[in-house]
Design a protein around this motif. Structure first.
Motif, PDB file in Angstrom:
ATOM      1  N   ALA A  46       0.799  -1.143   0.001  1.00 47.75           N
ATOM      2  CA  ALA A  46      -0.102   0.125  -0.169  1.00 47.75           C
ATOM      3  C   ALA A  46       0.760   1.423  -0.044  1.00 47.75           C
ATOM      4  O   ALA A  46       0.635   2.301  -0.697  1.00 47.75           O
ATOM      5  CB  ALA A  46      -1.027  -0.083   1.206  1.00 47.75           C
ATOM      6  N   ALA A  47       1.774   1.063   0.968  1.00 46.89           N
ATOM      7  CA  ALA A  47       2.902   2.393   0.831  1.00 46.89           C
ATOM      8  C   ALA A  47       3.507   2.542  -0.472  1.00 46.89           C
ATOM      9  O   ALA A  47       3.500   3.536  -1.044  1.00 46.89           O
ATOM     10  CB  ALA A  47       3.941   2.273   2.000  1.00 46.89           C
ATOM     11  N   ALA A  48       3.851   1.492  -1.154  1.00 45.91           N
ATOM     12  CA  ALA A  48       4.540   1.416  -2.504  1.00 45.91           C
ATOM     13  C   ALA A  48       3.528   2.108  -3.645  1.00 45.91           C
ATOM     14  O   ALA A  48       3.862   3.055  -4.222  1.00 45.91           O
ATOM     15  CB  ALA A  48       5.064   0.154  -2.897  1.00 45.91           C
ATOM     16  N   LEU A  49       2.267   1.665  -3.570  1.00 49.50           N
ATOM     17  CA  LEU A  49       1.221   2.083  -4.567  1.00 49.50           C
ATOM     18  C   LEU A  49       0.927   3.696  -4.223  1.00 49.50           C
ATOM     19  O   LEU A  49       0.755   4.545  -5.128  1.00 49.50           O
ATOM     20  CB  LEU A  49       0.010   1.447  -4.178  1.00 49.50           C
ATOM     21  CG  LEU A  49       0.010  -0.063  -4.919  1.00 49.50           C
ATOM     22  CD1 LEU A  49      -1.379  -0.835  -4.414  1.00 49.50           C
ATOM     23  CD2 LEU A  49       0.305  -0.029  -6.317  1.00 49.50           C
ATOM     24  N   ALA A  50       0.983   3.963  -3.147  1.00 52.31           N
ATOM     25  CA  ALA A  50       0.675   5.446  -2.685  1.00 52.31           C
ATOM     26  C   ALA A  50       1.944   6.283  -3.204  1.00 52.31           C
ATOM     27  O   ALA A  50       1.703   7.424  -3.536  1.00 52.31           O
ATOM     28  CB  ALA A  50       0.437   5.673  -1.101  1.00 52.31           C
ATOM     29  N   PHE A  51       2.990   5.869  -3.032  1.00 54.97           N
ATOM     30  CA  PHE A  51       4.170   6.615  -3.417  1.00 54.97           C
ATOM     31  C   PHE A  51       4.148   6.897  -4.743  1.00 54.97           C
ATOM     32  O   PHE A  51       4.431   7.935  -5.630  1.00 54.97           O
ATOM     33  CB  PHE A  51       5.742   5.814  -2.970  1.00 54.97           C
ATOM     34  CG  PHE A  51       6.794   6.374  -3.388  1.00 54.97           C
ATOM     35  CD1 PHE A  51       7.203   7.563  -2.847  1.00 54.97           C
ATOM     36  CD2 PHE A  51       7.601   6.002  -4.492  1.00 54.97           C
ATOM     37  CE1 PHE A  51       8.366   8.299  -3.265  1.00 54.97           C
ATOM     38  CE2 PHE A  51       8.721   6.655  -4.880  1.00 54.97           C
ATOM     39  CZ  PHE A  51       9.052   7.743  -4.373  1.00 54.97           C
ATOM     40  N   VAL A  52       3.830   5.660  -5.546  1.00 51.40           N
ATOM     41  CA  VAL A  52       3.937   5.710  -7.275  1.00 51.40           C
ATOM     42  C   VAL A  52       2.689   6.743  -7.821  1.00 51.40           C
ATOM     43  O   VAL A  52       2.867   7.286  -8.411  1.00 51.40           O
ATOM     44  CB  VAL A  52       3.433   4.252  -7.714  1.00 51.40           C
ATOM     45  CG1 VAL A  52       3.374   4.289  -9.218  1.00 51.40           C
ATOM     46  CG2 VAL A  52       4.999   3.636  -7.523  1.00 51.40           C
ATOM     47  N   LYS A  53       1.498   6.394  -7.013  1.00 56.99           N
ATOM     48  CA  LYS A  53       0.464   7.214  -7.323  1.00 56.99           C
ATOM     49  C   LYS A  53       0.853   8.823  -7.059  1.00 56.99           C
ATOM     50  O   LYS A  53       0.261   9.806  -7.871  1.00 56.99           O
ATOM     51  CB  LYS A  53      -0.903   6.981  -6.583  1.00 56.99           C
ATOM     52  CG  LYS A  53      -2.127   7.480  -7.225  1.00 56.99           C
ATOM     53  CD  LYS A  53      -3.158   6.749  -6.372  1.00 56.99           C
ATOM     54  CE  LYS A  53      -4.395   6.732  -7.466  1.00 56.99           C
ATOM     55  NZ  LYS A  53      -5.481   5.901  -7.164  1.00 56.99           N
TER      56      LYS A  53
END
Length: 56
Positions: A46-53
């Motif tokens: 979830a943290a990686a997805l939020a960073f990419v987004k």
């Protein structure tokens, strides 16, 4: 003689039930540990997805 056979049977069955009980307890402990590990992995995803987004 019958009493001795009954005692041996009860002790043997008690040992089997104790083993199975400990096995089930161990499996429950592993299940709890795996669930905690899974939650941590999902938090990282979830943290990686939020960073990419956020980068877009």
């Amino acid at each position: 003689m019958i009493l001795e056979a009954l005692m041996i049977t009860c002790i043997g069955m008690g040992g089997v039930f104790l083993f199975l009980f400990l096995l089930i307890c161990g499996l429950h402990i592993l299940e709890i540990a795996a669930a905690d590990n899974r939650r941590q992995d999902l938090a990282k995803v979830a943290a990686a997805l939020a960073f990419v987004k956020h980068q877009k």
